[in-house]
Design a protein around this motif. Structure first.
Motif, short mmCIF file in Angstrom:
data_model
loop_
_atom_site.label_atom_id
_atom_site.label_comp_id
_atom_site.label_asym_id
_atom_site.label_seq_id
_atom_site.Cartn_x
_atom_site.Cartn_y
_atom_site.Cartn_z
N LEU A 889 -26.65 -63.67 -15.94
CA LEU A 889 -26.97 -62.86 -14.52
C LEU A 889 -27.08 -64.69 -13.26
N ASN A 890 -27.34 -66.12 -13.72
CA ASN A 890 -26.68 -66.89 -12.99
C ASN A 890 -25.42 -66.90 -12.63
N ILE A 891 -24.76 -66.21 -13.39
CA ILE A 891 -22.81 -66.07 -13.65
C ILE A 891 -22.64 -65.79 -12.49
N SER A 892 -23.33 -64.20 -12.35
CA SER A 892 -23.40 -63.53 -11.62
C SER A 892 -23.80 -64.14 -10.13
N LEU A 893 -24.86 -64.37 -10.07
CA LEU A 893 -25.64 -64.97 -8.42
C LEU A 893 -24.60 -65.71 -8.03
N THR A 894 -24.13 -66.76 -8.85
CA THR A 894 -23.13 -68.09 -8.33
C THR A 894 -22.22 -67.27 -7.82
N SER A 895 -21.35 -66.67 -8.48
CA SER A 895 -19.95 -65.50 -7.92
C SER A 895 -20.14 -65.28 -6.46
N ILE A 896 -21.76 -64.55 -6.47
CA ILE A 896 -21.80 -63.82 -4.79
C ILE A 896 -21.64 -65.06 -3.82
N GLY A 897 -22.25 -66.36 -4.46
CA GLY A 897 -22.17 -67.80 -2.86
C GLY A 897 -21.01 -67.81 -3.34
N LEU A 898 -19.96 -67.38 -4.38
CA LEU A 898 -18.88 -67.76 -4.03
C LEU A 898 -18.08 -67.43 -3.67
N LEU A 899 -18.31 -65.46 -3.03
CA LEU A 899 -17.77 -64.85 -2.13
C LEU A 899 -18.45 -65.66 -0.32
N TRP A 900 -19.37 -65.51 -0.38
CA TRP A 900 -20.45 -66.14 0.72
C TRP A 900 -19.42 -67.39 1.03
N ASN A 901 -18.81 -68.33 0.23
CA ASN A 901 -18.36 -69.66 0.63
C ASN A 901 -16.33 -69.28 1.04
N ILE A 902 -16.25 -67.87 -0.34
CA ILE A 902 -14.60 -67.56 0.97
C ILE A 902 -14.76 -66.60 2.22
N SER A 903 -15.74 -66.73 1.88
CA SER A 903 -15.53 -65.20 3.94
C SER A 903 -15.45 -66.82 4.65
N ASP A 904 -16.66 -68.57 4.82
CA ASP A 904 -17.22 -69.08 5.72
C ASP A 904 -15.03 -69.50 6.00
N TYR A 905 -14.51 -69.72 4.26
CA TYR A 905 -13.67 -70.36 4.67
C TYR A 905 -12.56 -69.44 5.27
N PHE A 906 -12.46 -68.06 5.32
CA PHE A 906 -12.13 -67.17 5.91
C PHE A 906 -12.00 -67.07 7.90
N PHE A 907 -13.58 -67.55 7.45
CA PHE A 907 -13.94 -67.34 9.26
C PHE A 907 -13.48 -68.49 9.96
N GLN A 908 -13.32 -69.82 8.84
CA GLN A 908 -13.43 -71.36 9.36
C GLN A 908 -11.66 -71.55 10.11
N ARG A 909 -10.76 -70.83 8.88
CA ARG A 909 -8.95 -71.06 9.11
C ARG A 909 -8.60 -69.31 9.68
N GLY A 910 -9.50 -68.72 10.23
CA GLY A 910 -8.74 -67.22 10.44
C GLY A 910 -7.36 -67.56 11.38
N GLU A 911 -7.04 -67.86 12.05
CA GLU A 911 -5.67 -67.85 12.84
C GLU A 911 -5.09 -68.37 11.95
N THR A 912 -4.58 -69.39 10.96
CA THR A 912 -3.09 -69.70 9.89
C THR A 912 -3.89 -68.66 9.23
N ILE A 913 -4.73 -68.26 8.35
CA ILE A 913 -4.39 -67.19 7.17
C ILE A 913 -3.84 -66.28 8.38
N GLU A 914 -4.77 -65.55 9.16
CA GLU A 914 -3.92 -64.20 9.95
C GLU A 914 -2.52 -64.21 10.00
N LYS A 915 -2.34 -65.83 10.94
CA LYS A 915 -0.85 -66.12 10.97
C LYS A 915 0.04 -65.26 9.78
N GLU A 916 -0.23 -66.61 8.50
CA GLU A 916 0.76 -66.14 7.66
C GLU A 916 0.50 -65.07 7.15
N LEU A 917 -0.24 -64.25 7.07
CA LEU A 917 -0.28 -62.76 6.82
C LEU A 917 0.48 -61.85 7.13
#
Length: 1646
Positions: A889-917
């Motif tokens: 269970l802990n891995i599952s919950l931690t992975s949801i935390g990772l998804l939250w971190n990933i979303s923060d990363y998307f938010f912070q680097r939104g412009e560069t990611i968008e340009k590259e994509l």
């Protein structure tokens, strides 16, 4: 023909005819006069024909019937001599072709008679033959009759006749078909007409055929019928027939006239539909027959194969296959399979011989064999006929060599397996030499002691059959030894020869094609080319020669080093003389080692030589590497060298067995040998590419052998090849590309091996190579050579398909090391690396999942910025997949935390990611367009950056429906937080996808899971964790998820309304959301249903986007510089003007325009609110609908739910009031009524209900009244058309008022009234009961509302028209008539006061509208209400105090006062019946008011004296009012008075009597009270009479009053002081009647 036409021939014919006729005339002169006369007239006829016509033959033919007649008559005499003469004459005529069709018919009839009389049989046959062969006039029935005649003669008792007839039949059948061929030829010359192909020509459909063809068709069809033992259609008159003869005829036709069947589809139809089934049917005895099977199993003797038929059938089959293969592909498949079956060992010898002959006939036709291959063997689902034929011949030959007496099928198999080709191939070259120990000169085969001679049967390439030609034999012939085998042998030879010739022929064709292309070259050049090629081949021969010598030398060396033959190991052991030293003893490398192997120093010497040789000449070893390496492997195995890191072999033996011994001499040599071995493979870097491949291939095949040996046991495998593959790979890293695929492909196979040691080394080698490849400094470097990088990483990914956990662990450790060392430079290799992590499945154990997750955590924390943005989506997918793993269970919950971190990363680097994509997207789009394919990625129309977000949301959405509650909760919170926090980054159009594909999809799945969740109780949450009772079933846990999800979606709809509303289908989305709210609200779970209503409330608090409140919250934001996308800002109303700014910017773009808000928004808005209203109504009506049956589990909605639902209405109503109609009001009413009726469970009652003595409303009741209040206030200020709703509101409130006396019923549910039982009693006796609410306070409050509302609206038109006043009175009548029986005393008191208030307002209105008749029905209702209340049937409670009683009486008095002030004065405007009823009632009140049930002590109070008095006074006042408008009124009052007076008289009389009788005893208190009341009444009456106008009082009345006087005087003697005082008061007024008598009294006249 010309001979018969020449004048001489004609002349001769005429002479012969005349002489024949004369001879006939002479013969019949005496016996047959008619014939004689006919003959003589015939002579005359012939002469006249000859004289008159130039074309004599034609004329003869025309008159042939008459000419032939005498001869026919002559035959009819049946005299042999005459008959012979006639037949000869007829034949002559025929041969000159002067017989017409009719004549021919007559002739055939005459021949038939002769045949039936068995006369001149041979002559008959001859005549028929002449008739049919010389001309074609005979057709149809005549022809069939002629043929039948021949058939009949074939079955006579005379042998000669039979044979002649048989020959004739054959000839006639041929003639019929020849005629048809000739006919076709003629017609072909005339016109080339295309064959008319009909869909499916039927067997009778011969109308399309020409005459001759039709005859042939009918004949052939009947032959089939006869062979099948069926009746013929055409050959009528057949009596007998044999199958053998029929089959012979069929065969001859098929063989001689194939074109007829191929050209005419009617005939090919016959072939398919009649001949083939017939053949198959006739074959059946041969198929079913088994030689040696007991007779009991086949009782019918017919079933035995019959040689003549079988042999003829095979002949027919041969013809069918040879001539008609193209027509009968399927049928031929069956025939060929049958032929193969006939070769089985259990078939009779002669049948097998005949079958082999038939097969031989096919084998000599190469083109036919080719067709077989193409039609059967090369087709996917077809029988492999060619293969079966070859196999069958082989098995057939083998079966002949089995010793006959055994007959055991097992031996057949054994023979087949042992050496299937032996009997055929081995003797093929030696058989001709006459093996057989010189006993005989015959060539023969010998196998397993069986000797079979080869007979010379046919010339090569032709099939001359012996037994297929034995048409005269009936019994099967005996087959000479060796015959069948020789034929089979020839079959095989011819097969090979045929195939060879075909292949050579095709090659020849190819060559000729090639030649045609090079024909331009001149002949000398061609010859020089030929010479050149010749010399090249010579040179190659020489080279090959050298190689052969070299190979021989190497193999000799290998044998010296360690010779292996088969499976037995030959040891090079010292002979007694040579004294060679044994240096090592060990077990051989084999699957099951037997014995030991000794190595001498010479063996070791040879090994070193071999190593040196391979080292120096590796480039030319080629395929010999296999031998060299096998030898080295074996020696290494015995010497016990083991692989170490990098693939080098080091000494170090695990104990192999007791027989392993190494001498010290060898031990010191081992490191040297190990080094030489390593050097050998290191030198592979100097080999050319081809030689290197030879080395790799040899190692791979060695490794495969080692793998085979290691299967099925866990012993130490030989790892030589794997180690050396690793070593070779490492030293050739500079050109790794050329050997990578074969190398890693093989190692991947090793990784899948069941032997753990073997696969461990495979994985070690593979991961070492991958790591080395990635760290090696390639030229160009890997960062510039992406293809190579992907090639190197690919095997790592392919390891994911291996299921062994140890291999996967190695793979993941390798990934971790790669990440730690090369993580920054992976570039395009990221998808592969991430794929490896993502490939871990749920069932692969915790440790694997942990390791993989460790890799993922490392990636998310350190490497997101360095990887290509296109890989971010894969990271999201992998993280999501770990969330779904249920191992930990802990891995599952931690992975949801990772998804939250990933979303923060998307938010912070939104412009560069968008340009590259976007850049990447453009490139892919271009590629796709060039290839002409559609670009396909998830959520495609959305921009790529938005797609990334959508993938993230979708992953979280999947986790929101995980089976584990904790995961669901965490994922749900993360999903809604992410959308809340970062949703503003999305393009406007993407919200559409978020709503439909993410949120609604999630809601659907949650709803489905919640509704189907298990209701079983879960005892504990794993370990010692206790579960709270609100979460102790799966259903309750899912309920929490549903609540969370619905709330999240509703919140998004609320906060992002300004984004969602402009989307095209917002209203549809709104409907779907409402549908979800509805289904949640109607779920049978209180938590979910209440939460659904909270969400409903939340979305109803939304303000429309066009209202002021939705203007941007922060005006300064206007000054923010706006980055322009395309061109300058053209105007304020731009679409998505900002690249990425906060949502306020978007709002500004939309709302700061100078244009007024668009009306359609309002309209759409209105639709949304109406949709919400419909949902509200559906929830209300569904949730409050009573269930059909009740038990313990019946779900009844809770009070908080109903309260919340009702509280939603006022807010909702504000939006829809403009269109709120009567229908909607009724719906609302039904819902509110049902909601109030719902009972509560006794468990909850103490929390919701006040103690029953307090008169407090529950919050639900408050809410219901509030809803109606909102409604009536809106109506009050609303337009005129809304005010027609007043009556409906009254109805609704009055319904609630009724609850005071009659609580509502909820379906069939039994409820206890809260007033009847205290809570704790309920708890004791019926824990699961339902308690009805205390409705009295609610009903009373409703009544107060009614009165207030009526006071406001009494004069309103709708209120008047809809008889609201009458309804109020009718409703109040219930509590008023119950009075003391009401559940609560307050009810009827309030009802009275309300009635008085309402009437005080309503009666003036009623009088005003008296003429309209709208109030007509109200008056009787009012009268009954007064009646029921004032003279109630309910008994006052025993504990009622005197003060209470007096207070109650004063209420009654108030009612009478109302009558006297508000009703009676206006009697003119009131219906007379009503007034009459009131009078009767007052009358009743004034006299009969006392009750007999009271005790004496109370009687004085209980008599309601005040009330009676009031009634009486009112009655009197009304009786003598001077406004009597009708005689009827006066009559009523007079009636009332006389009744009253009569009653008083009676009471007084009875009292006097009782007083007298009672003596000293006082009278009952009751009677005393009564008399006092009567006396008071009399005094009151007289007072009233005095006050009244004298003319209003009737004379009779006075008379009755005065008549009381004497009775009153008699009462003076009474003993009771009270009576006396009352009497005094009654007597005093009489003084006014005392006056002197007038002179003239007119008594009683008016």
């Amino acid at each position: 023909m010309s001979g018969t036409n020449s004048p001489e021939a004609v002349k001769k014919l005429l002479e012969n005819m005349q002489s024949d006729l004369r001879a006939l005339s002479l013969e019949c002169k005496k016996k047959f006069p008619p014939v004689k006369e006919a003959a003589e007239s015939g002579i005359i006829k012939v002469k006249t024909i000859a004289a008159r016509n130039t074309e004599i033959l034609a004329a003869l033919k025309e008159n042939s019937s008459e000419v032939v007649q005498p001869f026919l008559m002559g035959c009819g005499t049946k005299e042999p001599k005459i008959t012979q003469l006639c037949l000869a004459a007829i034949q002559r005529l025929m041969s000159h072709e002067v017989v017409s069709e009719t004549a021919a018919g007559n002739i055939i009839n005459m021949l038939w008679q002769l045949m039936e009389n068995s006369l001149e049989e041979l002559k008959l046959l001859q005549t028929v033959l002449v008739l049919l062969t010389t001309n074609t006039v005979v057709h149809d029935e005549a022809l069939s009759k002629a043929i039948v005649l021949c058939f009949r003669l074939h079955f006579t008792k005379d042998n000669i006749t039979n044979n002649t007839a048989a020959a004739t039949v054959r000839q006639v059948v041929t003639v019929v078909f020849e005629r048809m061929v000739a006919e076709d030829e003629r017609h072909r010359d005339i016109i080339e007409q295309p064959v008319l192909v009909q869909g499916n020509s039927n067997r009778r459909c011969v109308s399309t055929l020409k005459p001759c063809a039709k005859d042939a068709y009918m004949l052939f069809q009947d032959l089939c019928q006869l062979v099948n033992a069926d009746a013929p259609y055409w050959l009528v008159g057949m009596t007998e027939m044999t199958r053998t003869f029929g089959l012979e005829l069929l065969e001859s036709v098929l063989n001689d006239f194939p074109q007829v069947f191929l050209q005419h589809q009617e005939f090919s139809f016959l072939l398919k539909e009649r001949v083939c089934p017939l053949v198959i049917k006739l074959f059946s005895p041969n198929i079913k027959f088994r030689q040696g099977s007991s007779s009991s199993s086949s009782p019918a003797p017919v079933e035995k194969p019959y040689f003549p038929i079988c042999m003829r059938l095979l002949r027919v089959v041969s013809v069918l296959i040879k001539q008609f293969y193209s027509l009968l592909v399927t049928e031929c498949e069956i025939f060929l399979s049958l032929l193969v079956k006939f070769l089985d060992a259990d078939k009779p010898q002669w049948l097998r011989a005949v079958a082999v002959e038939s097969i031989h006939r096919l084998c000599v036709q190469p083109q036919l064999l080719r067709s077989f291959c193409q039609s059967y063997d090369m087709k996917q689902h077809s029988t492999k006929v060619f293969r079966d034929i070859v196999n069958a011949l082989g098995s057939f030959i083998q079966s002949l060599f089995l010793v006959p007496p055994t007959g055991n099928p097992a031996t057949t198999n054994q023979a087949g397996n042992n050496n299937s080709g032996g009997p055929v191939s081995t003797p093929a070259n030696s058989g001709m030499l006459g093996i057989g120990g010189g006993v005989t000169l015959l060539p023969a085969f010998e196998y397993r002691g069986t000797w079979i001679p080869i007979l010379t049967i046919t010339v090569q390439g032709s099939a001359k059959a012996t037994y297929l030609e034995m048409l005269d034999k009936v019994e099967p012939p005996t087959i000479p030894e060796g015959y069948a085998m020789s034929v089979a042998f020839h079959c095989l030879l011819d097969l090979v020869r045929g195939i060879t010739s075909m292949i050579e022929g095709e090659l020849g064709e190819v060559e000729t094609e090639c030649q045609t292309t090079t024909e331009a070259a001149s002949s000398p050049t061609q010859s020089s080319e030929r010479q050149e090629s010749q010399s090249t081949s010579d040179q190659m021969d020489k080279e090959i020669g050298i190689c052969d010598v070299f190979l021989a030398f190497i193999s000799f060396l290998c044998v010296l080093a360690y010779s292996i033959q088969g499976q037995s190991v030959m040891m090079i052991s010292p002979s007694s003389e040579s004294h060679q030293q044994v240096v090592a003893v060990g077990q051989p490398l084999a699957v099951q080692p037997q014995g030991t192997v000794m190595l001498t120093s010479k063996n070791i010497q040879c090994m070193r030589t071999l190593l040196n040789l391979a080292h120096c000449h590796g480039a030319v070893l080629g395929t010999s590497w296999q031998l060299v390496l096998a030898t080295l492997q074996h020696l290494v195995w015995i010497l016990g060298l083991k692989p170490s890191s990098g693939g080098a072999l080091k000494p170090g033996r695990a104990v192999e067995g007791p027989s392993t011994v190494l001498t010290t001499a060898v031990m010191t040599d081992l490191p040297v040998i190990s080094n030489i071995l390593s050097r050998l493979f290191e030198s592979s870097q100097y080999l050319d590419d081809v030689s290197l491949h030879h080395l790799i291939n040899a190692l791979c095949s060695l490794s495969l052998e080692a793998m085979d040996m290691a299967y099925g046991n866990n012993k130490e495998p030989s790892l030589f090849a794997v180690a050396k593959l690793l070593e070779t790979g490492l030293v050739n890293m500079h050109r790794i590309e050329i050997l990578w695929r074969p190398l890693t492909g093989h190692l991947l196979e090793v990784c899948q091996h069941p032997n753990s040691r073997m696969r461990e080394w495979g994985a070690e080698a593979l991961t070492s190579l991958i790591k080395a490849g990635l760290t090696f400094s390639h030229d160009p470097p890997l960062s510039q050579n992406q293809r190579l990088q992907l090639l190197l990483l690919n095997p790592l990914k392919e390891m994911s398909s291996i299921n062994h956990p140890d291999i996967r662990l190695k793979q993941l450790e390798c990934v971790l090391q790669i990440l730690q060392s090369q993580g920054d430079s992976l570039g395009p290799g990221w998808p592969l690396v991430l794929g490896v992590m993502g490939a871990i499945r749920n069932d692969q154990g915790e440790s694997l999942i942990r390791t993989a997750f460790q890799c993922l955590q490392l990636v998310v924390t350190d490497f997101l910025p360095t990887m290509p943005c296109t890989c971010l989506q894969i990271v999201v997918d992998v993280a999501g997949s770990f969330g779904l793993h249920n191992q930990e269970l802990n891995i599952s919950l931690t992975s949801i935390g990772l998804l939250w971190n990933i979303s923060d990363y998307f938010f912070q680097r939104g412009e560069t990611i968008e340009k590259e994509l976007n850049k990447e997207e453009a490139a892919q789009q271009k590629q796709a367009e060039e290839k002409g394919v559609v670009l396909n990625r998830p959520f495609h129309p959305a921009p790529p950056f938005d797609c990334l977000w959508l993938c993230l949301y979708a992953k979280l959405g999947e986790l929101c429906v995980d089976p584990r509650p904790a995961v669901r909760k965490s994922a749900g919170q993360t999903l809604f937080s992410t959308i809340g926090a970062h949703g503003t980054l999305l393009q406007h159009s993407t919200w559409h996808t978020v709503i439909w594909k993410v949120l609604f999809h999630l809601l659907d799945r949650v709803r489905e899971s919640s509704t189907t969740a298990d209701k079983e109780k879960i005892e504990s949450g794993g370990g010692n964790i206790l579960i709270h009772h609100s979460r102790d079933t799966a259903e309750k846990q899912w309920a929490e998820t549903w609540v969370l999800t619905l709330a999240g979606v509703a919140r998004i709809f609320n906060t992002r309304r300004y984004l969602l509303q402009p989307l095209g289908d917002f209203s549809r989305a709104w409907d779907v959301l409402l549908d979800h709210i509805q289904s949640a609200a109607l779920s049978k779970n209180n938590e979910v249903s209440l939460a659904a209503l909270k969400s409903f409330q939340e979305i109803l608090q939304i303000v429309s986007p066009v209202r002021d409140s939705d203007k941007p919250e922060t005006p300064p934001a206007v000054n923010v510089p706006v980055p322009v996308l395309l061109g300058s800002l053209s105007g304020p109303g731009l679409s998505r003007p900002f690249v990425r700014t906060d949502s306020i910017g978007e709002k500004l773009g939309r709302y700061n325009s100078s244009e007024p808000p668009i009306v359609t928004d309002e309209l759409e808005d209105l639709n949304l609110w109406w949709a919400a209203w419909n949902t509200w109504y559906r929830i209300g009506s569904e949730s409050t609908k009573p269930p059909v049956t009740f038990d313990k589990l019946t779900f009844i909605p809770s009070q908080p739910f109903l309260t919340a639902l009702t509280q939603i209405f006022p807010a909702l109503y504000q939006h829809i009031k403009a269109g709120f109609s009567m229908g909607d009001l009724q719906k609302l009413g039904v819902t509110l009524h049902s909601a109030v009726s719902v009972p509560i469970s006794s468990d909850a009652s103490p929390f919701i209900l006040p103690s029953y003595t307090e008169a407090v409303l529950t919050s639900l009741q408050e809410a219901v009244l509030t809803a109606l209040d909102v409604l009536q206030k809106a109506i009050c200020v609303g337009p005129e058309n809304m005010q027609i709703m007043y009556p409906a509101i009254f109805d609704q409130l009055l319904a609630f008022v009724e609850f005071s006396c009659k609580p509502p019923q909820y379906g069939q549910l039994e409820t206890k009234h809260i007033a009847n039982a205290k809570y704790n009693q309920i708890q004791l006796f019926a824990p699961a009961e339902w308690v009805a609410l205390n409705y009295v306070p609610f009903a009373e409050r409703s009544l107060e509302v009614v009165v207030d509302l009526y006071q406001k609206t009494a004069c309103h038109k709708a209120v008047v028209n809809e008889k609201v006043l009458q309804n109020i009175i009718k409703t109040l009548r219930v509590p008023l008539s119950l009075k003391y029986s009401c559940p609560s005393e307050s009810t009827w008191k309030l009802a009275v006061s309300s009635l008085l208030k309402v009437l005080s307002i309503g009666l003036p209105v009623a009088r005003q509208h008296a003429s309209s008749g709208k109030f007509d029905s109200m008056w009787p209702e009012l009268a009954n209400t007064f009646e029921d209340f004032l003279f109630t049937k309910s008994i006052p409670p025993d504990n009622l105090s005197i003060q209470e009683f007096q207070r109650n009486e004063s209420i009654d008095v108030e009612v009478v006062q109302l009558i006297s002030t508000e009703i009676l004065p206006y009697a003119n405007f009131i219906p007379k019946e009503f007034v009459g009823q009131i009078m009767t009632m007052l009358n009743k009140g004034s006299i009969h008011s006392q009750s007999s049930s009271f005790t004496e002590a109370e009687i004085d109070i209980r008599l309601r004296e005040e009330f009676s008095k009031m009634c009486f006074e009112t009655l009197l006042q009304f009786s003598f009012s001077n406004k009597v408008t009708t005689p009827q009124e006066g009559y009523i009052s007079r009636m009332a008075l006389s009744v009253l007076l009569k009653r008083s008289q009676d009471v007084l009389h009875r009292y006097i009597e009782d007083e007298r009788l009672s003596g000293k005893c006082p009278l009952p208190r009751q009677q005393v009270t009564e008399i006092i009341f009567v006396l008071k009444a009399v005094s009151t009456l007289i007072d009233s009479l005095k006050k009244t106008q004298p003319e209003n009082v009737d004379g009779n009345t006075w008379a009755q009053v005065i008549a009381l006087y004497p009775t009153l005087v008699e009462c003076i003697t009474c003993s009771s002081a009270e009576v006396c005082s009352a009497l005094k008061e009654a007597l005093v007024p009489f003084k006014d009647f005392m006056q002197p008598p007038a002179s003239k009294v007119q008594n009683g006249e008016s």
